[in-house]
Design an enzyme around this catalytic site. Sequence first.
Site, short mmCIF file in Angstrom:
data_model
loop_
_atom_site.label_atom_id
_atom_site.label_comp_id
_atom_site.label_asym_id
_atom_site.label_seq_id
_atom_site.Cartn_x
_atom_site.Cartn_y
_atom_site.Cartn_z
N ASP A 48 26.77 3.87 -2.40
CA ASP A 48 27.36 5.09 -1.89
C ASP A 48 26.31 5.93 -1.18
O ASP A 48 25.30 6.32 -1.78
CB ASP A 48 27.97 5.91 -3.05
CG ASP A 48 28.56 7.22 -2.58
OD1 ASP A 48 29.79 7.24 -2.35
OD2 ASP A 48 27.82 8.21 -2.44
N TYR A 53 22.91 12.72 3.87
CA TYR A 53 21.79 12.32 3.03
C TYR A 53 20.59 11.89 3.87
O TYR A 53 19.47 11.86 3.37
CB TYR A 53 22.16 11.15 2.10
CG TYR A 53 23.28 11.43 1.12
CD1 TYR A 53 23.79 12.71 0.90
CD2 TYR A 53 23.82 10.38 0.39
CE1 TYR A 53 24.81 12.92 0.00
CE2 TYR A 53 24.84 10.59 -0.53
CZ TYR A 53 25.34 11.86 -0.71
OH TYR A 53 26.36 12.07 -1.60
N HIS A 111 33.45 14.52 3.41
CA HIS A 111 32.46 14.92 2.41
C HIS A 111 32.84 16.23 1.70
O HIS A 111 32.67 16.35 0.49
CB HIS A 111 31.10 15.07 3.09
CG HIS A 111 29.95 14.86 2.19
ND1 HIS A 111 28.76 14.33 2.60
CD2 HIS A 111 29.78 15.09 0.86
CE1 HIS A 111 27.91 14.24 1.59
NE2 HIS A 111 28.52 14.71 0.52
#
Length: 277
Positions: A48, A53, A111
């Site tokens: 994931d 990120y 998200h």
Amino acid sequence: MTTPPIPTLTLNNGLEMPQLGFGVFQVPDDETTDAVSSALEAGYRSIDTAAIYGNEVGVGRAIAQSGLPRDELFVTSKVWVDDHGYDAALRAYDQSLVRLGLDRLDLFLIHWPTPARDTYAETWRALERLYSDGRVGAIGVSNFEPEHLARIIGDTGIVPAVNQVELHPALQNRAVVAANESRGILTEAWSPLAQGAVLGEAAIVAIAERHGKTPAQVVLRWHLQQGRVVIPKSVTPARIAANLDVFDFVLSPEELAAIDLLERDGRTGPHPAQFNG
């Protein structure tokens, strides 16, 4: 190394998803390749990540170096709030594929809903287009509250396969879990160990000692027995492997209840302040 028997859960479109995966939240890109490589060597098959990120490249590098067949892997990424909107979300998906070096994702999530922008419904339509075009295995959301779920389902009739939310003994997100279950949406827990904040709890420590396991393994088992997908994160090979060693014991109903009670008792304190996991 023999791959451990990681169970799968069936999403509402019939796709099978490993119940225990590997998360890379807050892992710098230059450390991600080694961490994901360690996870794949240990037996994880679900990874994931997310655009925000900043480590999709590192994830893709580890996948490429592993030599594992693509159909043995389950890869998730997410569209960030800056790429909300129909066209922007479609572009964001393509950009994630480029960074990962893949031609498709198994799961793509919104998200955050960011309701103040009022763009998540339009973004959901873009994900539905990706799915209807056969470009992604399944689509879902992250950090959605019941009212956000109701909005996108009401607008499109398309039910997310997954809702990934912060969930651990200190924050059990009961209303969201109930909303997910009522709609056939799988709950996926990010920050499943509360960044270690719950591992010193007396009830968890006692259960761990009883089973000859670590507190982290007990908390992961608690998640698994309640039918959730869980994605613990670590950059330490020994912990990465230990987090996978949770399929040879079973918590009793009384032990599950004791962990459930930690949130109600308030003894776990506030959950970690994070923007996501």
